[in-house]
Design an enzyme around this catalytic site. Structure first.
Site, PDB file in Angstrom:
ATOM      1  N   ASP A 122       0.954  -1.319  -0.024  1.00  0.00           N
ATOM      2  CA  ASP A 122       0.202   0.160  -0.091  1.00  0.00           C
ATOM      3  C   ASP A 122       0.939   1.265   0.011  1.00  0.00           C
ATOM      4  OD1 ASP A 122      -3.041   0.774   0.567  1.00  0.00           O
ATOM      5  OD2 ASP A 122      -1.786   2.151   1.530  1.00  0.00           O
ATOM      6  N   GLU A 124       2.234   5.054  -0.166  1.00  0.00           N
ATOM      7  CA  GLU A 124       1.807   6.475  -0.113  1.00  0.00           C
ATOM      8  C   GLU A 124       2.623   7.285  -1.151  1.00  0.00           C
ATOM      9  OE1 GLU A 124      -0.449   7.272   2.010  1.00  0.00           O
ATOM     10  OE2 GLU A 124      -0.658   5.291   2.397  1.00  0.00           O
ATOM     11  N   ALA A 125       1.729   8.289  -1.591  1.00  0.00           N
ATOM     12  CA  ALA A 125       2.520   9.332  -2.737  1.00  0.00           C
ATOM     13  C   ALA A 125       2.242  10.622  -2.413  1.00  0.00           C
ATOM     14  CB  ALA A 125       1.927   8.790  -3.957  1.00  0.00           C
ATOM     15  N   ASP A 222      -2.394   1.143  -6.675  1.00  0.00           N
ATOM     16  CA  ASP A 222      -1.082   1.092  -6.040  1.00  0.00           C
ATOM     17  C   ASP A 222      -0.191   0.470  -7.265  1.00  0.00           C
ATOM     18  OD1 ASP A 222      -1.054   1.191  -2.874  1.00  0.00           O
ATOM     19  OD2 ASP A 222      -2.883   0.113  -3.248  1.00  0.00           O
ATOM     20  N   HIS A 281      -3.339   6.035   6.459  1.00  0.00           N
ATOM     21  CA  HIS A 281      -2.482   6.683   5.605  1.00  0.00           C
ATOM     22  C   HIS A 281      -1.268   6.655   5.651  1.00  0.00           C
ATOM     23  CE1 HIS A 281      -6.155   7.972   3.689  1.00  0.00           C
ATOM     24  NE2 HIS A 281      -6.620   8.820   4.949  1.00  0.00           N
ATOM     25  N   ASP A 286      -1.477   0.986   7.062  1.00  0.00           N
ATOM     26  CA  ASP A 286      -2.575   0.556   6.178  1.00  0.00           C
ATOM     27  C   ASP A 286      -2.565  -0.881   5.633  1.00  0.00           C
ATOM     28  OD1 ASP A 286      -3.896   2.813   6.317  1.00  0.00           O
ATOM     29  OD2 ASP A 286      -3.323   3.654   4.172  1.00  0.00           O
TER      30      ASP A 286
END
Length: 337
Positions: A122, A124-125, A222, A281, A286
Site C-alpha cells: 500500500d 503512499e505518494a 497501487d 494513511h 494501512d
C-alpha cells in the site's frame, strides 16, 4: 493511500467524499441491507456428487437464520462470532462446505497449488490539496507486509521512505494526510535504490523460487497508477513480478456479496468486527490492516485469487477461472532504454 485511489479528482474532494461514504456506510446499522440470497441448490447437472445437495440444503438453512442464530451457531462451532450478518452467513457456509468436502471424494482443489505467501502493498505518494488533472504522483513510502497462508499470520514487513524528485517539497496537505515529514523524504533514497532493496528483501524470502506468492492491494491504484507512474518517472522497466495482483476490494465484495460502498478499508474492517489499528494513511499501518482483512477472509474460507493485471500498460481483469499462478521471482530493476 486510500483517499487518492480510484479517482482523478482533487485530493481534498476525494478524501472528504470517500471518508463521508465510509462513515455513512459503517455507522449505518443497515450495512446488512444488501444481503443477497445465494441459490439454495446448484443448477441441474452442475454437480453429480450427492455432497453438493447436502451443501445446498445447509446453505438454505443458513440463509433463513437470523443474526443471533448465526452468531450462536458460530459460537457452537467455535468460529469467530464477530461481523455483520453477511459475514457470519458466509463464514458458516464456508465451514460446512469445507467439512462436507473433506469427507467426500468430490473434494477438489489442492492446497499445495495455492500461494505460500501473500505480500500486501500500500504505497503512499505525493499529493496536493487540489491535484491538477495532469498531476504526477511520486511514491514516498514503500511498505510490504508478508502473510503466511499456512499459519494465517503476518510474518514480516518491509518499509522505506522514498525521496521524490519531480516535486521534492511535500505539500502541507500531504504531510498532514500521510504523517510523512519533509525530513523523512529528504533523508531517504531515490525510488530506484529503494526498489532494489525491496527486491532484495523479497529474494531473501525465496519468493518465486522456493515459495509461491502473489501481491495484494487495496484497490487498483497501487500497481496500476502509482507504481506504473513512478517507474516511468525513474526510467525503470515495470517489474514483471508486479504485473498481477489481488485487488482485495473486489475479492471482499464478491465473497461476502456486498456492494462497492462496503469495500472501503474502514468499512471492511468494521463489517468483520474489527477496528483500524494504527494511523490511517501510514502505508505500513494501512498494509497491516489490509493484511488483517485478508487473513480474516482466508479463515472464513475465501480463496483469494489474482483478479487484476497490467497488460501493455493497461489495467485488465483476470477471470476467476484463470489458474492460480504465483508471481515470478523478483529481479533487480532494469533501466528503460
Amino acid at each position: 493511500m486510500e483517499s487518492q485511489k480510484k479517482t482523478s479528482q482533487p485530493a481534498n474532494k476525494t478524501s472528504k467524499s470517500e471518508e463521508d461514504e465510509e462513515e455513512q456506510c459503517c455507522a449505518n446499522t443497515s450495512c446488512e441491507k444488501s444481503e443477497k440470497q445465494e441459490p439454495s441448490s446448484p443448477k441441474q447437472g452442475d454437480f453429480s456428487d450427492p455432497v453438493y445437495k447436502e451443501i445446498a440444503v445447509a446453505n438454505g438453512a443458513i440463509n433463513r437464520m437470523s443474526r443471533d442464530e448465526l452468531r450462536a451457531k458460530c459460537a457452537e462451532l467455535k468460529l469467530d462470532t464477530r461481523g455483520v450478518k453477511d459475514v457470519l452467513r458466509k463464514r458458516l457456509k464456508s465451514y460446512y462446505k469445507k467439512q462436507k468436502l473433506m469427507r467426500s471424494p468430490a473434494a477438489n482443489g489442492n492446497s499445495d497449488e495455492y500461494f505460500d505467501y501473500i505480500c500486501v502493498v500500500d504505497f503512499e505518494a505525493t499529493c496536493e490539496e487540489n491535484n491538477p488533472p495532469d498531476y504526477l504522483h511520486e511514491i514516498i513510502e514503500f511498505p510490504m507486509v508478508l502473510i503466511d497462508t499456512h499459519t494465517l499470520e503476518i510474518v514480516d514487513s518491509f518499509q522505506e521512505y522514498v525521496k521524490p524528485v519531480l516535486n521534492p517539497q511535500l505539500s502541507e496537505f500531504c504531510v498532514q494526510l500521510t504523517g510523512i515529514t519533509q525530513k523523512m523524504v529528504d533523508e531517504a533514497n531515490t525510488f530506484h535504490q529503494v526498489l532494489k532493496r525491496a527486491v532484495s528483501w523479497l529474494q531473501k524470502k525465496e519468493l518465486g523460487t522456493k515459495y509461491k506468492y502473489t501481491f495484494l492491494t487495496d484497490g487498483s491504484w497501487d500497481m496500476g497508477k502509482f507504481l506504473q507512474t513512478q517507474c516511468k518517472l525513474s526510467s525503470i522497466r515495470y517489474p514483471q513480478f508486479a504485473r498481477k495482483w489481488i485487488n482485495i476490494r473486489k475479492s471482499y465484495g464478491n465473497f461476502y456479496k456486498v456492494p462497492r460502498t462496503q469495500t472501503k478499508l474502514i468499512c471492511m474492517l468494521e463489517n468483520l468486527g474489527m477496528q483500524y489499528d494504527g494511523r490511517p494513511h501510514c502505508g505500513l499501518d494501512d498494509s497491516r490492516n489490509i493484511a488483517r482483512i485478508a487473513i480474516h477472509m482466508l479463515k472464513d474460507g475465501c480463496q483469494l485469487r489474482v483478479n487484476e493485471c497490467l497488460n501493455s500498460g493497461q489495467l485488465r481483469n483476470v477471470p476467476n477461472s484463470a489458474p492460480i499462478e504465483g508471481a515470478p521471482a523478483p529481479q533487480t530493476p532494469k533501466k528503460r532504454d
